[in-house]
Scaffold this active site. Structure first.
Site, mmCIF file in Angstrom:
data_model
loop_
_atom_site.group_PDB
_atom_site.id
_atom_site.type_symbol
_atom_site.label_atom_id
_atom_site.label_comp_id
_atom_site.label_asym_id
_atom_site.label_seq_id
_atom_site.Cartn_x
_atom_site.Cartn_y
_atom_site.Cartn_z
ATOM 1 N N CYS A 88 0.813 -1.221 0.000
ATOM 2 C CA CYS A 88 0.000 0.000 0.000
ATOM 3 C C CYS A 88 0.845 1.268 0.000
ATOM 4 C CB CYS A 88 -0.958 0.007 1.185
ATOM 5 S SG CYS A 88 -0.173 -0.209 2.805
ATOM 6 N N HIS A 138 -1.495 0.375 7.378
ATOM 7 C CA HIS A 138 -2.158 0.632 6.103
ATOM 8 C C HIS A 138 -1.847 2.072 5.714
ATOM 9 C CE1 HIS A 138 -4.741 0.022 2.774
ATOM 10 N NE2 HIS A 138 -5.721 0.816 3.183
ATOM 11 N N ASP A 154 -8.251 5.269 -1.132
ATOM 12 C CA ASP A 154 -7.763 4.012 -0.558
ATOM 13 C C ASP A 154 -7.923 2.945 -1.626
ATOM 14 O OD1 ASP A 154 -7.237 1.660 0.767
ATOM 15 O OD2 ASP A 154 -8.602 2.033 2.443
#
Length: 220
Positions: A88, A138, A154
């Site tokens: 990520c 994250h 996201d």
């Protein structure tokens, strides 16, 4: 783990979410983000944060349910983004580069906690009810929408892409019933600092046998 990623002494702001005690806590968290954004980025004394409404809307989901009303520079779909599952921070790095090149003021936002066990709902890789994942960390992208609000990009969520900040917080985190060890803290890093300071050898993704726990990106 999160701090295998070297951020150096990048300018940042950390906002910790304490144990939920009342139904408005996520609203307070959203307000904390908005006030920080106003003071640090826009030089304003106040900013209005408008919820998107029904977080389950499917109309023009690629544009976050805004019906194509976003300025062209903010109209990025997931299919247009460089994406590798479980990487990520690199995905957000690429996305921040893309938005910055379009003149968008953006930030990387790192979500974790001291235990490296943060609960995030509505994650597309989850097999749990409501898309629950417990990540060691994250990373998402925050962007100025040009009208006093904040958009969240996201690449791992099932929520609309992008989503207004408060709608994203309400969809991705819970206002009660979450054990303290799963509660999130947020670290916001300006895109320019992210570009200047970020590096990773991806060693945090290697298993003891030297094999990657998830296939790495195809780019170097």
């Amino acid at each position: 783990g999160l701090f295998c990623i070297l951020l150096g002494r990048a300018r940042s702001r950390t906002i910790a979410a304490s144990r939920a005690t009342h139904s408005g806590e996520l609203g307070v968290l959203a307000l904390a983000f908005v006030l920080w954004w106003a003071e640090s980025v826009q030089g304003a004394s106040s900013v209005e944060c408008t919820p998107m409404g029904d977080e389950h809307t499917t109309r023009d989901e690629a544009l976050g349910g805004f019906g194509g009303q976003l300025p062209p520079r903010l109209q990025v779909t997931k299919k247009q983004c460089t994406y590798t599952s479980c990487y990520c921070e690199e995905n957000v790095y690429m996305l921040c580069q893309r938005l910055s090149e379009e003149g968008v003021s953006c930030f990387s936002c790192w979500i974790s906690n001291e235990n490296k066990t943060v609960a995030v709902w509505r994650q597309q890789s989850s097999r749990e009810p409501e898309g629950l994942c417990v990540w060691d960390y994250h990373v998402i992208c925050l962007a100025d929408d040009g009208s006093g609000g904040i958009l969240v990009y996201d690449l791992d969520t099932t929520l609309p892409f992008p989503s207004p900040l408060e709608a994203y917080l309400r969809g991705s985190f819970r206002e009660g019933g979450t054990a303290e060890r799963f509660e999130p803290s947020f670290r916001v890093v300006a895109a320019n600092d992210f570009f200047a300071s970020f590096s990773s050898d991806r060693s945090h993704m290697l298993r003891p046998d030297g094999i990657f726990s998830a296939p790495p990106p195809v780019y170097p």
